[in-house]
Design a protein around this motif. Structure first.
Motif, PDB file in Angstrom:
ATOM      1  N   LYS A 247     -34.510  55.929  10.777  1.00 56.50           N
ATOM      2  CA  LYS A 247     -34.978  54.661  10.823  1.00 56.50           C
ATOM      3  C   LYS A 247     -33.925  53.681  10.601  1.00 56.50           C
ATOM      4  CE  LYS A 247     -39.530  55.771   8.780  1.00 56.50           C
ATOM      5  NZ  LYS A 247     -40.385  55.618   7.207  1.00 56.50           N
ATOM      6  N   ASP A 248     -33.890  52.421  11.419  1.00 53.93           N
ATOM      7  CA  ASP A 248     -33.156  51.575  11.036  1.00 53.93           C
ATOM      8  C   ASP A 248     -31.915  51.728  11.085  1.00 53.93           C
ATOM      9  OD1 ASP A 248     -35.470  49.872  10.942  1.00 53.93           O
ATOM     10  OD2 ASP A 248     -35.577  50.405   8.878  1.00 53.93           O
ATOM     11  N   LEU A 249     -31.198  52.436  12.016  1.00 50.89           N
ATOM     12  CA  LEU A 249     -29.969  53.096  12.025  1.00 50.89           C
ATOM     13  C   LEU A 249     -28.935  51.864  12.410  1.00 50.89           C
ATOM     14  CD1 LEU A 249     -29.937  56.122  14.047  1.00 50.89           C
ATOM     15  CD2 LEU A 249     -29.342  56.153  11.855  1.00 50.89           C
ATOM     16  N   PRO A 250     -27.812  51.675  11.461  1.00 46.28           N
ATOM     17  CA  PRO A 250     -26.764  50.582  11.582  1.00 46.28           C
ATOM     18  C   PRO A 250     -26.059  50.628  12.973  1.00 46.28           C
ATOM     19  CG  PRO A 250     -25.848  52.082   9.869  1.00 46.28           C
ATOM     20  CD  PRO A 250     -27.549  52.641  10.490  1.00 46.28           C
ATOM     21  N   ALA A 251     -25.253  49.681  13.093  1.00 47.35           N
ATOM     22  CA  ALA A 251     -24.325  49.698  14.398  1.00 47.35           C
ATOM     23  C   ALA A 251     -23.185  50.873  14.080  1.00 47.35           C
ATOM     24  CB  ALA A 251     -23.516  48.553  14.747  1.00 47.35           C
ATOM     25  N   LEU A 252     -22.494  51.521  15.289  1.00 46.06           N
ATOM     26  CA  LEU A 252     -21.708  52.561  14.874  1.00 46.06           C
ATOM     27  C   LEU A 252     -20.328  51.821  14.509  1.00 46.06           C
ATOM     28  CD1 LEU A 252     -21.682  54.351  18.460  1.00 46.06           C
ATOM     29  CD2 LEU A 252     -22.544  55.303  16.153  1.00 46.06           C
ATOM     30  N   SER A 253     -20.102  50.639  14.793  1.00 43.39           N
ATOM     31  CA  SER A 253     -18.876  49.816  14.214  1.00 43.39           C
ATOM     32  C   SER A 253     -18.800  49.521  12.841  1.00 43.39           C
ATOM     33  CB  SER A 253     -18.902  48.321  14.963  1.00 43.39           C
ATOM     34  OG  SER A 253     -20.069  47.588  14.648  1.00 43.39           O
ATOM     35  N   GLU A 254     -19.852  50.046  12.231  1.00 47.60           N
ATOM     36  CA  GLU A 254     -20.004  49.677  10.614  1.00 47.60           C
ATOM     37  C   GLU A 254     -19.570  50.907   9.954  1.00 47.60           C
ATOM     38  OE1 GLU A 254     -23.802  48.294   8.936  1.00 47.60           O
ATOM     39  OE2 GLU A 254     -24.298  46.938  10.824  1.00 47.60           O
TER      40      GLU A 254
END
Length: 478
Positions: A247-254
């Motif tokens: 659910k609501d995965l953040p961006a890989l860059s984070e």
């Protein structure tokens, strides 16, 4: 859970010596007679090993071989997919997204290879000695007894070492289980009784009571219902946990692709703890209808380990992507405690581990007690055995109470015990078994040297980093 299928690892008694006094309850009288024939001469094992191994197939003399290929795969998946998979996001926190993904795949391949060489060595030794089946410790025994003359005097020590490594691994994993149970239940308890805030060590003492009672069960059939409940609880918990992770995965860059170098040993030891299911390999292979299907490509072992490695990589990658630097020793602890469904997961997974504990202790208790039994008077054997079983739980609880940090104790156990049992021992056994057949340029020897070096690196660096983490945690608390 890890170790549920390890009960078959103790198939042979302590009175083993190849070839004349090998004692195995699974060996028929007909097969035992083979040890007395003049055709089996082990005074020069290297000269005869290849022809003897190729001409004799001992698997037909095995008993209790009712497990199909599909059943063997199910057992192997069950033995490898345990609490370790829940620690994978924490492992990726110590490795980074990119390094963690590549490292998990590489370590998974190495672990699978070590399982392969252990089984292939055992099968070769079964042919060499005309023995229907060998468990882990007796594979080490026979490898050294029939290996180069320089190592033959150390055969008994080799068996003792493997049994000791197996017992310490399972006992130490039991301490991990106690920490896991206590931390999971404490979260739910703290939410509902916020004013009390009971110390995690109190929960350990409370759960030590049912653990002691369950460990008094000596017949495996009475543990089957607990195992079935554990399986159901694990499946439900995994499904709900994955639904929250995606659910609501953040961006890989984070997230970091590579962690700090000082964290890498913790990554290696945690992944080693998670992936190692080598204790279940030999019992499963020994119980198969078609043990020849266990190895090879595609074989039961390679297919199963391929699935395991992929699942661990997925859990670690997306778990770390979801929770980042806050990823804890078990991803279920990261779930929001305020939601009823998450509370259910924490209680179910704690119950699953609780129900698995007695099965986890079955093998080491059996191995150790059979070595101690002869020193106890007959009238006191039952009392002494019960006292020993309760004592094991009490000691594990004390260890857990001393190191109540789940991620630290997981990495410590993985570094010290599972690197030895899962990496070092199989490499040494294969080298000794095939000493005269190490391939062009003796490539097997050099390959196994690399595996042994890796095991030692994981052991030393992982143990140092884990202990440093524990000391740091205690210093901060003070």
């Amino acid at each position: 859970m890890r170790g549920e299928s390890t009960t078959g690892t103790f198939a042979l008694s302590e009175k083993n010596s190849i070839p004349n006094n090998l004692h195995d309850s699974s060996i028929s009288m007909a097969s035992a007679d083979l040890f007395k024939t003049p055709s089996l001469q082990l005074t020069d094992p290297q000269a005869q090993s290849q022809s003897s191994a190729e001409s004799h197939v001992p698997f037909a003399n095995r008993k209790n071989t009712s497990v199909t290929d599909a059943g063997a795969m199910a057992h192997l998946l069950k033995g490898c997919l345990g609490t370790g998979i829940l620690a994978m996001p924490n492992a990726f926190k110590n490795g980074g997204l990119a390094f963690g993904l590549v490292g998990t795949l590489v370590l998974g391949t190495i672990c699978a290879h070590c399982m392969n060489i252990l089984v292939s060595s055992s099968q070769f030794l079964c042919r060499r000695t005309k023995t229907p089946a060998l468990d882990y410790s007796n594979t080490a025994l026979v490898a050294f007894e029939t290996g180069p003359k320089a190592v033959q005097p150390y055969s008994s020590f080799a068996k003792w070492f493997v049994n000791a490594a197996l017992c310490t691994t399972l006992y130490s994993t039991g301490a991990v289980y106690i920490v896991f149970i206590a931390q999971s239940v404490k979260q739910v308890g703290d939410f509902h009784f916020e004013e009390m805030k009971i110390d995690v060590r109190i929960y350990m003492l409370i759960f030590a009571i049912p653990l002691c009672l369950m460990c008094l069960i000596r017949n495996l059939k009475y543990l089957v219902p607990f195992s079935m409940l554990s399986n159901a609880f694990i499946l439900i918990s995994f499904a709900i946990t994955l639904s929250y992770i995606f659910k609501d995965l953040p961006a890989l860059s984070e997230r970091r692709n590579l962690a700090d170098p000082g964290q890498i040993p913790l990554f290696l030891s945690t992944v080693t703890f998670a992936l190692e299911g080598i204790g279940v390999v030999m019992p499963i292979e020994n119980s198969m209808k078609n043990p020849g299907h266990f190895l090879g490509c595609p074989g039961v072992l390679n297919i199963s380990m391929g699935i395991v490695v992929v699942l661990y990589a997925v859990m670690g990658f997306f778990g770390y992507l979801k929770y980042g630097e806050s990823a804890l020793g078990s991803v279920t602890i990261n779930l929001p405690t305020g939601e009823i469904l998450c509370q259910v997961v924490k209680i179910l997974i704690a119950a699953a581990v609780l129900f698995t504990y007695a099965l986890q202790m079955y093998v080491p208790n059996k191995i150790v007690w059979e070595g101690l039994e002869c020193y106890v008077k007959k009238g006191w054997q039952n009392t002494a055995q019960n006292t020993y079983r309760i004592g094991v739980v009490i000691i594990a609880t004390c260890v857990a109470a001393a190191v109540p940090e789940l991620d630290a104790i997981i990495s410590l156990v993985g570094a010290v015990f599972l690197s030895t049992l899962g990496l070092l021992c199989p490499a040494v056994i294969e080298t000794v078994t095939f000493w005269d057949e190490l391939g062009p340029g003796r490539w097997k020897l050099w390959k196994n040297v690399i595996v042994v070096v890796l095991a030692l690196v994981v052991l030393v660096s992982g143990a140092y980093s884990s202990i440093a983490r524990i000391v740091e945690t205690y210093s901060m608390q003070q």
